[in-house]
Write a protein that holds these residues in place. Structure first.
Motif, PDB file in Angstrom:
ATOM      1  N   GLY A  61     -22.776 -41.951  47.376  1.00 49.38           N
ATOM      2  CA  GLY A  61     -22.662 -40.564  47.899  1.00 49.38           C
ATOM      3  C   GLY A  61     -23.177 -39.398  47.123  1.00 49.38           C
ATOM      4  N   ILE A  62     -24.366 -39.589  46.222  1.00 45.61           N
ATOM      5  CA  ILE A  62     -24.614 -38.320  45.797  1.00 45.61           C
ATOM      6  C   ILE A  62     -25.491 -37.456  46.552  1.00 45.61           C
ATOM      7  N   ASN A  63     -25.726 -37.771  47.692  1.00 49.41           N
ATOM      8  CA  ASN A  63     -26.075 -36.768  48.682  1.00 49.41           C
ATOM      9  C   ASN A  63     -25.218 -35.472  49.062  1.00 49.41           C
ATOM     10  N   ARG A  64     -24.118 -35.837  48.606  1.00 49.00           N
ATOM     11  CA  ARG A  64     -22.719 -35.044  48.835  1.00 49.00           C
ATOM     12  C   ARG A  64     -22.632 -34.075  47.471  1.00 49.00           C
ATOM     13  N   TYR A  65     -22.137 -32.910  47.658  1.00 47.43           N
ATOM     14  CA  TYR A  65     -21.364 -32.443  46.535  1.00 47.43           C
ATOM     15  C   TYR A  65     -20.062 -33.137  46.106  1.00 47.43           C
ATOM     16  N   PRO A  66     -19.912 -33.215  44.511  1.00 48.81           N
ATOM     17  CA  PRO A  66     -18.472 -33.638  44.241  1.00 48.81           C
ATOM     18  C   PRO A  66     -17.538 -32.863  44.378  1.00 48.81           C
ATOM     19  N   ASP A  67     -16.368 -33.372  44.057  1.00 48.23           N
ATOM     20  CA  ASP A  67     -15.010 -32.490  44.284  1.00 48.23           C
ATOM     21  C   ASP A  67     -15.323 -31.479  43.164  1.00 48.23           C
ATOM     22  N   MET A  68     -15.490 -30.086  43.675  1.00 48.71           N
ATOM     23  CA  MET A  68     -15.840 -29.338  42.645  1.00 48.71           C
ATOM     24  C   MET A  68     -14.614 -29.157  41.366  1.00 48.71           C
ATOM     25  N   GLY A  69     -13.592 -29.203  41.820  1.00 53.61           N
ATOM     26  CA  GLY A  69     -12.488 -29.004  41.024  1.00 53.61           C
ATOM     27  C   GLY A  69     -12.004 -30.201  40.129  1.00 53.61           C
ATOM     28  N   ALA A  70     -12.643 -31.369  40.593  1.00 54.83           N
ATOM     29  CA  ALA A  70     -12.290 -32.816  39.871  1.00 54.83           C
ATOM     30  C   ALA A  70     -10.799 -32.837  39.785  1.00 54.83           C
ATOM     31  N   ALA A  71     -10.266 -32.823  41.157  1.00 50.43           N
ATOM     32  CA  ALA A  71      -8.822 -32.897  41.402  1.00 50.43           C
ATOM     33  C   ALA A  71      -8.234 -34.089  40.878  1.00 50.43           C
ATOM     34  N   GLU A  72      -8.615 -35.182  41.314  1.00 51.76           N
ATOM     35  CA  GLU A  72      -7.998 -36.658  40.828  1.00 51.76           C
ATOM     36  C   GLU A  72      -8.386 -36.797  39.546  1.00 51.76           C
ATOM     37  N   LEU A  73      -9.387 -36.487  38.896  1.00 52.66           N
ATOM     38  CA  LEU A  73      -9.686 -36.729  37.379  1.00 52.66           C
ATOM     39  C   LEU A  73      -8.772 -35.648  36.662  1.00 52.66           C
ATOM     40  N   THR A  74      -8.531 -34.423  37.252  1.00 51.40           N
ATOM     41  CA  THR A  74      -7.511 -33.546  36.430  1.00 51.40           C
ATOM     42  C   THR A  74      -6.272 -34.077  36.377  1.00 51.40           C
ATOM     43  N   GLU A  75      -5.692 -34.749  37.545  1.00 53.20           N
ATOM     44  CA  GLU A  75      -4.333 -35.199  37.460  1.00 53.20           C
ATOM     45  C   GLU A  75      -4.276 -36.492  36.755  1.00 53.20           C
ATOM     46  N   ARG A  76      -5.536 -37.158  36.352  1.00 57.67           N
ATOM     47  CA  ARG A  76      -5.214 -38.515  35.707  1.00 57.67           C
ATOM     48  C   ARG A  76      -5.119 -37.975  34.231  1.00 57.67           C
ATOM     49  N   ILE A  77      -6.098 -37.151  33.923  1.00 54.66           N
ATOM     50  CA  ILE A  77      -6.032 -36.566  32.619  1.00 54.66           C
ATOM     51  C   ILE A  77      -4.694 -35.895  32.160  1.00 54.66           C
ATOM     52  N   ALA A  78      -4.234 -35.161  32.836  1.00 57.58           N
ATOM     53  CA  ALA A  78      -2.873 -34.583  32.803  1.00 57.58           C
ATOM     54  C   ALA A  78      -1.693 -35.589  32.570  1.00 57.58           C
ATOM     55  N   ALA A  86      -2.398 -28.120  35.907  1.00 56.72           N
ATOM     56  CA  ALA A  86      -2.729 -26.784  35.677  1.00 56.72           C
ATOM     57  C   ALA A  86      -3.048 -26.574  34.225  1.00 56.72           C
ATOM     58  N   ASP A  87      -2.781 -27.321  33.391  1.00 52.59           N
ATOM     59  CA  ASP A  87      -2.962 -27.033  31.936  1.00 52.59           C
ATOM     60  C   ASP A  87      -4.495 -27.971  31.525  1.00 52.59           C
ATOM     61  N   VAL A  88      -4.971 -28.290  32.512  1.00 52.25           N
ATOM     62  CA  VAL A  88      -6.391 -29.123  32.150  1.00 52.25           C
ATOM     63  C   VAL A  88      -7.577 -28.469  32.988  1.00 52.25           C
ATOM     64  N   VAL A  89      -8.569 -28.332  32.237  1.00 51.54           N
ATOM     65  CA  VAL A  89      -9.804 -28.001  32.593  1.00 51.54           C
ATOM     66  C   VAL A  89     -10.905 -28.834  32.491  1.00 51.54           C
ATOM     67  N   VAL A  90     -11.611 -29.295  33.300  1.00 53.29           N
ATOM     68  CA  VAL A  90     -12.580 -30.531  33.271  1.00 53.29           C
ATOM     69  C   VAL A  90     -13.964 -29.772  33.467  1.00 53.29           C
ATOM     70  N   GLY A  91     -14.947 -30.218  32.636  1.00 49.45           N
ATOM     71  CA  GLY A  91     -16.356 -29.742  32.715  1.00 49.45           C
ATOM     72  C   GLY A  91     -17.403 -30.582  32.346  1.00 49.45           C
ATOM     73  N   GLY A  92     -18.677 -30.137  32.221  1.00 59.76           N
ATOM     74  CA  GLY A  92     -19.609 -31.097  31.789  1.00 59.76           C
ATOM     75  C   GLY A  92     -19.787 -31.272  30.516  1.00 59.76           C
ATOM     76  N   GLY A  93     -19.100 -32.189  29.943  1.00 58.16           N
ATOM     77  CA  GLY A  93     -18.908 -32.335  28.446  1.00 58.16           C
ATOM     78  C   GLY A  93     -18.286 -31.323  27.520  1.00 58.16           C
ATOM     79  N   SER A  94     -17.658 -31.652  26.497  1.00 57.37           N
ATOM     80  CA  SER A  94     -16.565 -30.855  26.034  1.00 57.37           C
ATOM     81  C   SER A  94     -17.461 -29.549  25.388  1.00 57.37           C
ATOM     82  N   VAL A  95     -18.934 -29.674  25.143  1.00 54.83           N
ATOM     83  CA  VAL A  95     -19.578 -28.786  24.801  1.00 54.83           C
ATOM     84  C   VAL A  95     -19.781 -27.607  25.745  1.00 54.83           C
ATOM     85  N   ALA A  96     -19.940 -28.022  27.138  1.00 56.04           N
ATOM     86  CA  ALA A  96     -19.600 -27.101  28.309  1.00 56.04           C
ATOM     87  C   ALA A  96     -18.359 -26.394  28.409  1.00 56.04           C
ATOM     88  N   VAL A  97     -17.198 -27.328  28.119  1.00 56.67           N
ATOM     89  CA  VAL A  97     -15.766 -26.723  28.279  1.00 56.67           C
ATOM     90  C   VAL A  97     -15.777 -25.663  27.100  1.00 56.67           C
TER      91      VAL A  97
END
Length: 366
Positions: A61-78, A86-97
């Motif tokens: 599915g890489i022809n499609r944009y990913p979920d911009m907010g990484a909602a499922e991953l954010t919920e799982r990390i939370a 709402a307490d979690v922000v996901v980004g492109g590696g911890s350096v980017a965050v």
């Protein structure tokens, strides 16, 4: 080609002229035997087959944009850290965050404080954000000098970075140390606790980041999937903190910066956490063995709780690196000029090769 810039072309910000470079771990020469690569703090294990399968499926599915907010991953990390999404922000590696954190909370004239030596991205990201770095030397035993850091806080201090375990030296911050430090730091200062290597910690006295969030309103955690989870090549990191502090950081995150396959891999890795922690335990066992062997050889090595060890040999750094890399297979480590050498823990055979080579080093042993 000349680096001269015609006067009528756009010029970069003056601050970038003094930007320190980020130095990646060496990878060896193309015309030589494959090296023993202990120069980057990567997992020595390949990705889990279950994670590879998920990535392969997501790649369709890489022809499609990913979920911009990484909602499922954010919920799982939370859920993983016991917080709200709402307490979690996901980004492109911890350096980017971390870059987004500094973009949100610092600017020209502000100060970002951290121990030194610590993670080399800290001064780079601070300068890019326009802030000034305040670098507080480590103690003689390679630990954060927390009293000196508290004494260095000024009205310009906006962010303080704490790294536990500290990269590249290895010691942790204890809960007692964190509690005392947070009680002394003004609440207007954002404190970021970088826990990139938390899965390798075995010292029960270590500061508990998630539990500490409930006690300190100006504390934020920084974590990654690059180390124990083995996803360094996919770039997934996250920050955790009070929702009010996280909202400005989320606003700075580059849209779509975590790819669909990366999001899927991180979720699959959380599903396989027990298996991944077994691999981390193997690294810890090797770390214990390598530390003991180095000390038996006469090296002074701090108590590392990461997936690496530190040899603080100062001006002999270049000589040791040359010795390790001077025969085939080359043993690649991460030098910090005139300070020391960080050695990542690899597989047992890789660690044996390193220990055998360093045993023949004839220079002074710190």
């Amino acid at each position: 080609m000349s680096d001269a810039r015609p006067a009528d072309l756009p010029t970069p910000r003056p601050a970038l002229a003094k930007l320190p470079p980020y130095v990646p771990g060496a990878r060896g020469a193309a015309d030589a035997a494959p090296p023993v690569k202990l120069s980057s703090n990567e997992s020595p294990h390949g990705p889990l087959p279950s994670v590879v399968g998920v990535v392969e499926s997501a790649a369709a599915g890489i022809n499609r944009y990913p979920d911009m907010g990484a909602a499922e991953l954010t919920e799982r990390i939370a859920a993983h850290v016991g917080r709200d999404a709402a307490d979690v922000v996901v980004g492109g590696g911890s350096v980017a965050v971390l870059a987004h954190l500094l973009q949100a909370y610092t600017g020209p004239g502000d100060e970002v404080m951290f121990a030194w030596r610590s993670f080399e991205a800290y001064p780079i990201l601070a300068r890019i954000a326009g802030a000034e770095s305040v670098m507080i030397p480590l103690t003689a035993d390679a630990r954060h000098d927390l009293p000196a850091m508290i004494a260095a806080v000024t009205e310009r201090t906006r962010v303080i970075m704490l790294c536990s375990p500290n990269n590249p030296t290895g010691p942790i911050l204890t809960q007692a140390e964190l509690d005392s430090f947070m009680a002394a730091v003004p609440t207007r200062v954002l404190v970021v606790l970088d826990e990139a290597y938390v899965e390798y910690v075995r010292d029960d006295a270590v500061a508990d980041g998630p539990a500490s969030l409930d006690r300190f309103a100006n504390l934020v955690l920084l974590r990654t999937f690059s180390k124990a989870y083995g996803l360094a090549g996919l770039r997934v990191g996250y920050a955790v903190g009070p929702a009010a502090l996280m909202a400005p950081v989320r606003a700075c995150v580059t849209p779509f910066s975590v790819s669909g396959p990366a999001q899927a891999a991180a979720i699959a890795s959380l599903d396989a956490r027990d298996e991944l922690l077994e691999r981390a335990a193997e690294v810890v066992a090797e770390r214990t063995r390598v530390l003991a062997a180095l000390r038996e050889q006469g090296w002074s090595v701090p108590d590392s709780q990461g997936n690496f060890v530190w040899l603080g040999i100062g001006d002999a750094t270049g000589d040791l690196v040359a010795h390790l890399g001077g025969a085939e297979p080359a043993i690649l480590v991460r030098p910090f000029a005139s300070e020391g050498v960080r050695v990542t823990i690899g597989h047992a055979a890789e660690n044996d090769a390193f220990l055998a080579r360093i045993a023949t080093y004839g220079g002074a042993r710190a």
